[in-house]
Design an enzyme around this catalytic site. Structure first.
Site, PDB file in Angstrom:
ATOM      1  N   TYR A 116      -0.574   5.333   0.205  1.00  0.00           N
ATOM      2  CA  TYR A 116      -1.876   5.298  -0.485  1.00  0.00           C
ATOM      3  C   TYR A 116      -1.719   5.282  -2.004  1.00  0.00           C
ATOM      4  CZ  TYR A 116      -3.784   6.011   4.099  1.00  0.00           C
ATOM      5  OH  TYR A 116      -4.110   5.827   5.423  1.00  0.00           O
ATOM      6  N   GLU A 125      10.183  -0.116  -0.803  1.00  0.00           N
ATOM      7  CA  GLU A 125       9.773   0.620   0.403  1.00  0.00           C
ATOM      8  C   GLU A 125      10.969   0.777   1.338  1.00  0.00           C
ATOM      9  OE1 GLU A 125       7.082   2.309   1.789  1.00  0.00           O
ATOM     10  OE2 GLU A 125       8.599   2.587   3.351  1.00  0.00           O
ATOM     11  N   ASN A 167      -1.351   6.784  11.084  1.00  0.00           N
ATOM     12  CA  ASN A 167      -2.289   7.910  11.133  1.00  0.00           C
ATOM     13  C   ASN A 167      -3.531   7.628  11.966  1.00  0.00           C
ATOM     14  OD1 ASN A 167      -4.219   6.675   9.422  1.00  0.00           O
ATOM     15  ND2 ASN A 167      -3.216   7.462   7.586  1.00  0.00           N
ATOM     16  N   GLY A 168      -4.347   8.677  12.108  1.00  0.00           N
ATOM     17  CA  GLY A 168      -5.540   8.598  12.944  1.00  0.00           C
ATOM     18  C   GLY A 168      -6.738   7.982  12.250  1.00  0.00           C
ATOM     19  N   GLU A 201     -10.180  19.261  14.529  1.00  0.00           N
ATOM     20  CA  GLU A 201     -10.454  17.922  15.051  1.00  0.00           C
ATOM     21  C   GLU A 201     -10.385  17.941  16.569  1.00  0.00           C
ATOM     22  OE1 GLU A 201      -7.519  15.109  13.832  1.00  0.00           O
ATOM     23  OE2 GLU A 201      -7.812  13.892  15.607  1.00  0.00           O
ATOM     24  N   HIS A 254       0.363  16.462   7.497  1.00  0.00           N
ATOM     25  CA  HIS A 254      -0.297  16.391   6.183  1.00  0.00           C
ATOM     26  C   HIS A 254       0.511  17.088   5.088  1.00  0.00           C
ATOM     27  CE1 HIS A 254      -4.422  16.228   8.496  1.00  0.00           C
ATOM     28  NE2 HIS A 254      -3.711  15.126   8.637  1.00  0.00           N
ATOM     29  N   GLY A 309       0.577  12.097  -2.598  1.00  0.00           N
ATOM     30  CA  GLY A 309       0.208  13.419  -2.088  1.00  0.00           C
ATOM     31  C   GLY A 309       0.976  14.568  -2.725  1.00  0.00           C
ATOM     32  N   ASN A 349      -8.769  16.118   6.098  1.00  0.00           N
ATOM     33  CA  ASN A 349      -7.675  15.149   6.149  1.00  0.00           C
ATOM     34  C   ASN A 349      -7.455  14.582   4.748  1.00  0.00           C
ATOM     35  OD1 ASN A 349      -9.650  15.113   8.376  1.00  0.00           O
ATOM     36  ND2 ASN A 349      -7.975  14.156   9.453  1.00  0.00           N
TER      37      ASN A 349
HETATM   38  P1  FAE Z   1       2.769   7.939   2.265  1.00  0.00           P
HETATM   39  O1  FAE Z   1       1.594   7.271   2.862  1.00  0.00           O
HETATM   40  O2  FAE Z   1       3.587   8.833   3.118  1.00  0.00           O
HETATM   41  O3  FAE Z   1       3.704   6.777   1.676  1.00  0.00           O
HETATM   42  C1  FAE Z   1       4.975   7.032   1.128  1.00  0.00           C
HETATM   43  C2  FAE Z   1       5.863   5.817   1.373  1.00  0.00           C
HETATM   44  O4  FAE Z   1       7.043   5.943   0.575  1.00  0.00           O
HETATM   45  C3  FAE Z   1       6.320   5.664   2.809  1.00  0.00           C
HETATM   46  O5  FAE Z   1       6.051   4.360   3.254  1.00  0.00           O
HETATM   47  C4  FAE Z   1       7.831   5.941   2.738  1.00  0.00           C
HETATM   48  O6  FAE Z   1       8.575   5.218   3.698  1.00  0.00           O
HETATM   49  C5  FAE Z   1       8.168   5.523   1.331  1.00  0.00           C
HETATM   50  N1  FAE Z   1       9.355   6.179   0.768  1.00  0.00           N
HETATM   51  C6  FAE Z   1       9.681   7.486   0.845  1.00  0.00           C
HETATM   52  N2  FAE Z   1      10.834   7.739   0.152  1.00  0.00           N
HETATM   53  C7  FAE Z   1      11.215   6.530  -0.376  1.00  0.00           C
HETATM   54  C8  FAE Z   1      12.325   6.141  -1.184  1.00  0.00           C
HETATM   55  N3  FAE Z   1      13.239   7.033  -1.614  1.00  0.00           N
HETATM   56  N4  FAE Z   1      12.442   4.831  -1.521  1.00  0.00           N
HETATM   57  C9  FAE Z   1      11.508   3.942  -1.096  1.00  0.00           C
HETATM   58  N5  FAE Z   1      10.447   4.262  -0.320  1.00  0.00           N
HETATM   59  C10 FAE Z   1      10.303   5.553   0.020  1.00  0.00           C
HETATM   60  O7  FAE Z   1       2.382   8.770   0.983  1.00  0.00           O
HETATM   61  N6  FAE Z   1      -4.524  11.646   6.959  1.00  0.00           N
HETATM   62  C11 FAE Z   1      -5.870  11.470   6.966  1.00  0.00           C
HETATM   63  O8  FAE Z   1      -6.526  11.567   5.921  1.00  0.00           O
HETATM   64  N7  FAE Z   1      -6.521  11.152   8.142  1.00  0.00           N
HETATM   65  C12 FAE Z   1      -5.851  11.045   9.326  1.00  0.00           C
HETATM   66  O9  FAE Z   1      -6.464  10.750  10.364  1.00  0.00           O
HETATM   67  C13 FAE Z   1      -4.452  11.263   9.332  1.00  0.00           C
HETATM   68  N8  FAE Z   1      -3.741  11.205  10.495  1.00  0.00           N
HETATM   69  C14 FAE Z   1      -2.374  11.306  10.456  1.00  0.00           C
HETATM   70  C15 FAE Z   1      -1.631  11.153  11.628  1.00  0.00           C
HETATM   71  C16 FAE Z   1      -0.251  11.160  11.592  1.00  0.00           C
HETATM   72  C17 FAE Z   1       0.526  11.022  12.865  1.00  0.00           C
HETATM   73  C18 FAE Z   1       0.435  11.322  10.351  1.00  0.00           C
HETATM   74  C19 FAE Z   1       1.936  11.306  10.277  1.00  0.00           C
HETATM   75  C20 FAE Z   1      -0.294  11.481   9.182  1.00  0.00           C
HETATM   76  C21 FAE Z   1      -1.688  11.491   9.216  1.00  0.00           C
HETATM   77  N9  FAE Z   1      -2.439  11.634   8.058  1.00  0.00           N
HETATM   78  C22 FAE Z   1      -3.802  11.516   8.093  1.00  0.00           C
HETATM   79  C23 FAE Z   1      -1.792  11.917   6.751  1.00  0.00           C
HETATM   80  C24 FAE Z   1      -1.736  10.686   5.828  1.00  0.00           C
HETATM   81  O10 FAE Z   1      -1.228   9.572   6.513  1.00  0.00           O
HETATM   82  C25 FAE Z   1      -0.888  11.042   4.599  1.00  0.00           C
HETATM   83  O11 FAE Z   1      -1.508  12.135   3.944  1.00  0.00           O
HETATM   84  C26 FAE Z   1      -0.757   9.887   3.636  1.00  0.00           C
HETATM   85  O12 FAE Z   1      -0.149   8.775   4.233  1.00  0.00           O
HETATM   86  C27 FAE Z   1       0.059  10.297   2.398  1.00  0.00           C
HETATM   87  O13 FAE Z   1      -0.063   9.274   1.431  1.00  0.00           O
HETATM   88  P2  FAE Z   1       0.985   9.127   0.264  1.00  0.00           P
HETATM   89  O14 FAE Z   1       0.566   8.013  -0.610  1.00  0.00           O
HETATM   90  O15 FAE Z   1       1.210  10.457  -0.357  1.00  0.00           O
END
Ligand code: FAE
Length: 547
Positions: A65, A85, A163-164, A403, A488, A516, A526
């Protein structure tokens, strides 16, 4: 209630029923697990993959995000952006004709570099669900620290892939506890509406929700909640509900109604690939290198930063090491990814100017799971949409929002399943262990106890009223609480502590955290809408003043 007020103006003044939060729960339901696809050629390198020696105006680490918002807005401001990525592109079908694996049939696509699945919900009726899978750069990382397993998405789109989809704006009066140094007026007036629009958030038609078979499980959850006097709310989502209704009618390929979630949705879900990243790419100024992992960032002799990147194959093996120079670097690797990098770089002297707050203030958003066993006359339905849409709000009275989560096994389970977001006070710290060369997290399993107590304020009461009991078969033998995990992760480079009030990292001009990691451990709902809105706020300021 109007979508505009719910999404754009926060939660005050609108019907309480429609807006609280949920959790992107979802389960590792593999009760009926079959065998996955076995082979797939490694994807051909995409055009625009980064070359060693490249000079890049703005480099973004991660495509979740925060990273997607940064890339789009920088590109719109005329800046050339490269996104790095570590996960795969997830843009090509596998040998079964599908990009993503089904939740009930995990295969090598499902897990990041594991030889055995690690499903959040590990058991069913006493039987363990996990199974062997080939080691592969799959989509869901179950990253183990000593006291907690942190689930994260891996691939272009980050967490949006797995995610959901629950897209929740926190109640305005709670923002002060979430982001104390941020203006609520700006967030609810400008940045939450911008984030919700950019993410493609939509709301379910309550009359359809009231009648469709696929939300019977959620209606059972509502009945039980309301009989015990708890407020029950519907929540928005980024899954296209119009598409889901076509799935029900049988006119389109099924995804939410075919138990897809957790390992990707082949249809219906507006992941970042379809929203922010599509718009970013359309500017012609954004390129992405999948299967590339940033391992180091350090000041470059002639200005800017030297960034070291490892290229991986689909077995996770390094095939090349590239060194590039970037004018500005945006850390958007997620709370854990950004915190691990910054903690290591500070401790090893690569970024000596980072301050002592680096790696601190990490929380699990109070996640805890549980199930309840219903009576035989109270079925939850064999068809369950994998997209959660509702929850029980006991935050003010008991510190928990639960939830009502699906258990899309395809069979009647007579179970109600919940993922609770709770007001857990514990915060952990990332530290560098020089002898192992790894970053560790100080979280302790016992720190989940306040979350369990908060969840019990809801479920003890419901069980008493309904004459039901907790399920003890979902997380091991005779274990009620799923207290070993979080979906989360939040914090580690907290806004106003490790950074200034817009995510500028202290001590190194031109380095930013924009994911995050900025949020100090809990969002009360969430997190992804808040992560997106905060990124929108910060990048606007950074573009106006730093570029
Ligand atoms: P994120 O989306 O985790 O993106 C970080 C990216 O950086 C990833 O693609 C990594 O692969 C990449 N990365 C990491 N280290 C490196 C590196 N060294 N070099 C290159 N790339 C790298 O971060 N949240 C909601 O609000 N609603 C939901 O319904 C919900 N359901 C969820 C269900 C599951 C099963 C999971 C796992 C999470 C859920 N979440 C939900 C949480 C949400 O997906 C999470 O808070 C966000 O994705 C975090 O966003 P960021 O931008 O922080």
């Amino acid at each position: 209630m109007g979508a505009k007020s719910e999404r754009g103006e926060g939660l005050t003044g609108v019907s309480r029923r429609r807006f609280v939060a949920g959790t992107g729960s979802l389960l590792g339901v593999a009760a009926l697990a079959g065998h996955g696809v076995a082979t797939r050629a490694a994807a051909a390198p995409a055009a625009g993959v980064i070359e060693s020696g490249a000079q890049i105006p703005a480099l973004v680490i991660g495509t979740g995000y925060g990273g997607s918002v940064a890339a789009l807005r920088l590109a719109q401001a005329g800046v050339e952006v490269h996104m790095v990525e570590m996960g795969m592109a997830w843009d090509a079908a596998d040998s079964d004709g599908k990009i993503f694996a089904n939740t009930t049939r995990p295969d090598r696509r499902s897990y990041w570099l594991r030889t055995r699945t690690k499903q959040p919900l590990s058991n069913f009726l006493g039987f363990p669900l996990d199974k062997a899978v080939p080691r592969y750069t799959g989509i869901l990382d179950a990253e183990d620290f000593s006291g907690i397993t942190v689930y994260q998405g891996r691939g272009v789109g980050g967490g949006s892939l797995v995610n959901g989809g629950m897209a929740v704006t926190p109640r305005r009066e709670r923002l002060g506890a979430v982001l104390p140094t941020v203006s609520a007026e700006e967030m609810y007036g400008v940045y939450y509406p911008r984030a919700n629009a950019g993410l493609g958030v939509n709301e379910i038609d309550p009359s359809w929700w009231d009648s469709t078979d696929c939300y019977q499980y959620a209606r059972v959850g509502r009945r039980h909640a309301e009989r015990s006097g708890f407020p029950f709310v519907l929540v928005p989502n980024v899954y296209d509900f119009a598409y889901m209704r076509q799935e029900e009618a049988g006119t389109v390929p099924k995804s939410a109604l075919a138990a897809e979630i957790l390992y990707g949705n082949n249809h219906g879900k507006k992941s970042l690939q379809k929203t922010y990243l599509a718009r970013a790419r359309a500017t012609g100024k954004v390129s992405i290198s999948p299967l590339h992992k940033v391992t180091s960032v350090a000041p470059a002799a002639g200005g800017g930063y030297t960034v070291v990147i490892e290229q991986l194959d689909t077995g996770g093996v390094r095939t090349a090491t590239k060194t590039v120079t970037a004018g500005k670097v945006f850390f958007a690797a997620g709370s854990v990814g950004t915190s691990k990098l910054l903690t290591k770089l500070r401790a090893t002297g690569a970024l000596p100017g980072l301050n002592a707050e680096t790696g601190k203030g990490w929380g699990d958003n109070g996640n805890v799971m549980c199930g309840r066993a219903n009576h035989l006359w109270d079925p939850t339905g064999s068809l369950q949409s994998s997209m959660p849409t509702a929850g029980i709000d006991n935050w003010d009275a008991g510190g928990a929002f639960a939830e009502v989560a699906p258990l899309p096994t395809g069979i009647e389970t007579f179970a109600s399943f919940y993922l609770s977001i709770t007001n857990n006070p514990h915060r952990a710290e990332f530290t560098w262990n020089a002898s192992t060369g790894a970053v560790e997290l100080s979280w302790q399993r016992s720190w989940k106890q306040p979350s369990i107590e908060a969840a019990k304020t809801i479920f003890d009461k419901i069980n008493k009223k309904e004459g039901t009991i907790y399920r003890t078969d979902l997380f091991g033998l005779s274990k009620i609480w799923g207290d070993h995990l979080t979906y989360h992760p939040l914090g580690g480079a907290v806004l106003g502590k490790a950074t200034d009030n817009y995510g500028r990292l202290h001590g190194h001009p031109g380095l930013y955290a924009i994911d995050g990691s900025l949020i100090p451990g809990n969002t009360t709902v969430n997190p992804f809408v808040t992560i997106t809105a905060l990124a929108e706020r910060n990048i606007e300021q950074i573009i106006a003043t730093d570029l």
